[in-house]
Design an enzyme around this catalytic site. Structure first.
Site, mmCIF file in Angstrom:
data_model
loop_
_atom_site.group_PDB
_atom_site.id
_atom_site.type_symbol
_atom_site.label_atom_id
_atom_site.label_comp_id
_atom_site.label_asym_id
_atom_site.label_seq_id
_atom_site.Cartn_x
_atom_site.Cartn_y
_atom_site.Cartn_z
ATOM 1 N N HIS A 419 14.985 18.066 -29.627
ATOM 2 C CA HIS A 419 13.924 18.908 -30.192
ATOM 3 C C HIS A 419 12.534 18.393 -29.850
ATOM 4 O O HIS A 419 11.625 19.167 -29.513
ATOM 5 C CB HIS A 419 14.068 18.972 -31.720
ATOM 6 N N GLU A 679 6.723 2.105 16.730
ATOM 7 C CA GLU A 679 5.765 1.201 16.087
ATOM 8 C C GLU A 679 5.623 -0.110 16.853
ATOM 9 O O GLU A 679 4.949 -1.040 16.395
ATOM 10 C CB GLU A 679 6.178 0.935 14.632
ATOM 11 N N GLY A 700 4.699 4.990 13.642
ATOM 12 C CA GLY A 700 4.262 4.153 12.527
ATOM 13 C C GLY A 700 2.952 3.495 12.921
ATOM 14 O O GLY A 700 2.945 2.432 13.554
ATOM 15 N N ASN A 702 0.640 1.924 11.406
ATOM 16 C CA ASN A 702 0.260 0.613 10.867
ATOM 17 C C ASN A 702 0.794 -0.510 11.751
ATOM 18 O O ASN A 702 0.045 -1.396 12.193
ATOM 19 C CB ASN A 702 0.787 0.438 9.443
ATOM 20 N N CYS A 750 4.001 9.104 10.720
ATOM 21 C CA CYS A 750 4.182 8.869 9.286
ATOM 22 C C CYS A 750 3.344 7.698 8.807
ATOM 23 O O CYS A 750 3.502 7.242 7.678
ATOM 24 C CB CYS A 750 5.657 8.635 8.953
#
Length: 796
Positions: A419, A679, A700, A702, A750
């Protein structure tokens, strides 16, 4: 008596059009009895005392005008006066004598029900069914009373009068007043239904959508031992099961997530016939209440009910402890999310962190601050002021007049279908249920922040923390010339974020699941005997207690997280990157120290693809592969693609694909695509050769920047040098996009760059990159930037 109306209608005689005659609950039960039996929906037999019987009871006892007058004068904001007057009205209704005609018909119907059951006095459940309840706009959850295990005419006759009186509980009167429902047209029918045998039984609640986000692609099933009142009233934290509708309809066993509840208490029928509450034995608390097939069957029944009514539904069910049959005992339209169509997405985010005082299950996706008001009984409610955070062991439906003025609700007990949760959603306030010891951990009168915006776990922080609220209307997001996808790690945010107009998930990192949902090193679960620490071995056993083995625990939890994101975005693609922990990160997991080397530079050490075919992690990778197979083959989420991170050489790529094949993940089989992260500069130099091994690339940025510039991306000393927009990095990206396209392979990105730098997103668009995967809060600004650039180019 000639000309007297019939006061009894059997459920099989009424349908959805009989609300005015038998109330919403009885009309729904009758409709399912008549229309859904062939779909396998079982409704316990019973009868309804009509609304006319209720009005006759008031009139024959001289109460009709008195009740209308007294209710009309009430100030529902005055809690003490409301309790006093409502109690007096109930006493008057209960003291009245049931009219002779009503009593005679009810007694005969009960005798017929007993004969059908082969019993002298069959046990029945007696429930209210008001004409204004169980509609698409008002749930009336818990507003009137229910009486279980009622036997014999004397008990039944009193239960009928008590149900009639419950139309005037404090909560019912306040609920109707709050929603502008006139007392003039309200009536109540009484439902008398055979009890589902409760010995060894279980029960629960089902919603045919996600209760927090309103996402309609799933079914939420909750289950606990004993009768269902404990779940509905919020006195127990039940098990939860999530089932995906589309793949269920396609014949898949699409139960993708199970959560073990504490289930500390249950409502049962004692030997003397009394309904009592008792502690659940530890052996049952640590078991799931339902088998997978039972959870799937309940989901199928709920979907059949939803299909029939055409709206999301809130269903209560019970299992026969003797035969194992599953019964539907109530079904009503869901009243919060079903009332809105496409709407703006509210995104709340904390701007600062603080000390966590309590944790539980989050209800809703909002954040609120206020003064904690710890309440132990209704007598304390007068202390609750506008904007307070109500903290209680559980809430009572009678507290509804108070709930509408609080900023947030926190309860020790309860699940997401109790509830407190239902009313908090209706009122639009954040609520944390099942927090365990919140009433002890929070000090009355102190400032707190209640956050339900951080996933499935709701948190209560000390102090008033700053937070932001962003509203994103999907209709305002312009069409991007480049498909935009999401970077996503937390499955608990997936249902909400799936409303964004995106092309899917371009990067799902499973490290979040391993660290947060599992917390144990995969090799420690594959080989718990190699873990030296007794304390860690015991913790592994505790976490895996409801599963066949520690390895199965890992597979199910990982599959659940991946499956939840796949379900949210289905049929849009979800690219799942296999694990890319560094050795120091893996070592921090439970049992990790036994399996990880010490490395001077983990960033370019034993990570990514190099682990998967190495004896030091091969069995852990096998568990990852089992989880992906479960997601695709058992659950039916063929929108899941696999991505391999940090793949240094072509030989390494071949080794990984061979390892996957050993575990049943064969590239190309059943449409399985295997992508590779780009990457490492070698991925660029040999892009055409990598294209022969993999189905696509995801840049990637980075790591690619780090390795191209020779900069440790975590070094503050060199942070001024690290820049994805460096001409050398951009040249590498140009080269891999061109090479991949020559080979007919798609390329996405990404990395963080397009989220942080809108100009970088424009550069990628000019290269005709196939997709950009962004942080969720970057989708709108990047889409606007790209759309504006495209529009400007067209105009020029």
């Amino acid at each position: 008596m000639s000309g007297e109306p019939s006061f009894v209608r059997w459920l099989a005689e009424v349908g959805a059009d009989a609300v005015a005659e038998v109330g919403g609950k009885n009309a729904s039960l009758g409709e399912m009895t008549r229309a859904l039996a062939e779909a396998g929906v079982r409704v316990p037999n019973g009868f309804a005392l009509t609304v006319e019987a209720f009005h006759r009871h008031l009139e024959d006892n001289g109460l009709a005008e008195e009740v209308r007058s007294r209710v009309g004068r009430l100030d529902t904001g005055d809690v003490r006066a409301l309790a006093r007057e409502a109690g007096a009205i109930r006493e008057r209704v209960l003291a009245g004598q049931l009219p002779a005609g009503v009593a005679a018909e009810a007694k005969e119907a009960y005798a017929a029900l007993s004969r059908e059951a082969g019993a002298e006095d069959v046990a029945v459940a007696v429930r209210s069914s008001a004409t204004a309840e169980d509609s698409p706009t008002a749930s009336f959850a818990g507003q009137q009373d229910t009486y279980l295990e009622v036997r014999g005419w004397e008990e039944l006759e009193r239960a009928i009068r008590r149900c009639m009186a419950s139309l005037y509980t404090d909560r019912s009167i306040a609920y109707r007043a709050e929603r502008g429902i006139s007392e003039e047209g309200v009536g109540l029918s009484v439902c008398v239904q055979r009890m589902v045998p409760s010995a060894g039984a279980s029960s629960g609640v089902i919603f045919t959508l996600d209760t927090e986000s309103g996402f309609r692609g799933v079914v939420l099933v909750t289950a606990s031992w004993g009768l269902g009142e404990a779940i509905v009233q919020g006195r127990v934290n039940p098990d939860e099961y999530l089932v995906h509708k589309a793949t269920l309809r396609a014949g898949r066993a699409s139960l993708f997530r199970r959560e073990l509840g504490e289930k500390e208490r249950r409502t049962v029928v004692a030997a003397d016939g009394r309904v009592v509450e008792e502690r659940v034995p530890a052996s049952l608390r640590e078991r799931f209440v339902l088998s997978d097939e039972e959870a799937l069957e309940l989901a199928r029944l709920a979907v059949a009910i939803e299909d029939h009514y055409g709206v999301p539904m809130d269903v209560e069910w019970a299992k026969d402890g003797e035969t194992g049959e599953l019964f539907v005992v109530q079904a009503r339209p869901e009243t919060v999310h079903s009332q809105v169509g496409a709407r703006a997405l509210e995104l709340f985010k904390l701007d600062e962190q603080g000390e966590v005082l309590a944790r539980g299950r989050s209800v809703g996706c909002r954040i609120a601050t206020g003064r904690a008001r710890v309440i132990h009984s209704a007598a304390d409610l007068e202390r609750v002021e506008e904007g307070d955070v109500l903290v209680a062991p559980t809430t009572d439906p009678d507290w509804e007049p108070v709930l509408k003025r609080v900023a947030a609700v926190v309860t020790d007990q309860g699940g997401r279908t109790c509830h407190a949760a239902i009313l908090s959603r209706e009122l639009g306030v954040p609520c944390v249920v099942g927090a365990g010891d919140a009433t002890r951990a929070l000090t009355d009168g102190t400032d707190v922040t209640v956050s339900c915006a951080e996933g499935d776990e709701g948190r209560v922080y000390a102090g008033r923390l700053g937070f932001r609220r962003e509203t994103v209307d999907p209709a305002d997001v312009p069409e991007s010339p480049v498909p935009l996808m999401l970077n996503l790690a937390d499955p608990d945010l997936a249902f909400q974020l799936a409303a964004l107009p995106c092309a899917g998930v371009g990067l799902m990192r499973i490290e979040f699941l391993v660290s947060r949902w599992i917390g144990v090193h995969p090799m420690a679960l594959a080989h718990p005997d190699r873990v030296a620490s007794v304390e860690e071995r015991n913790e592994i056993r505790r976490r895996a207690r409801a599963h066949a083995s520690p390895a199965d625990f890992f597979v199910e939890r990982l599959a659940a997280g991946v499956g939840q994101i796949a379900a949210a975005f289905h049929p849009r693609p979800v690219i799942v990157r296999m694990s890319d922990f560094k050795s120091n990160e893996y070592a921090s997991l439970i049992g990790g120290a036994a399996f990880e080397p010490e490395e001077a530079n983990p960033m370019i050490g034993f990570r990514g693809a190099s682990r998967y075919y190495d004896e030091r992690y091969r069995d852990g990778f096998a568990l990852e592969c089992r989880a992906i197979r479960r997601v695709r083959e058992e659950l039916g989420f063929e929108n899941v693609k696999v991505m391999i991170p940090f793949c240094r050489t072509l030989t390494e790529g071949r080794n990984v694909l061979a390892e996957m094949e050993r575990h049943g993940l064969v590239r190309g089989r059943d449409g399985l695509e295997v992508w590779v992260m780009c990457e490492i500069p070698n991925n660029v130099v040999l892009a055409e050769e990598f294209s022969e091994l993999f189905d696509g690339f995801s840049i990637g940025s980075n790591d690619l920047t780090q390795l191209a510039l020779g900069v440790d991306r975590d070094s503050e000393l060199l942070s001024h040098v690290f820049d994805e927009r460096d001409p050398g990095v951009k040249r590498l990206i140009e080269q891999v996009v061109a090479a991949a396209h020559r080979a007919g392979r798609p390329v996405g990105i990404c990395g963080q760059a397009p989220s942080d730098h809108p100009d970088f997103a424009l550069f990628l668009a000019e290269l005709q990159i196939d997709s950009m995967s962004l942080n969720p809060d970057s989708v709108l600004p990047v889409a606007r930037k790209l759309a504006a650039a495209t529009s400007g180019a067209s105009a020029g």
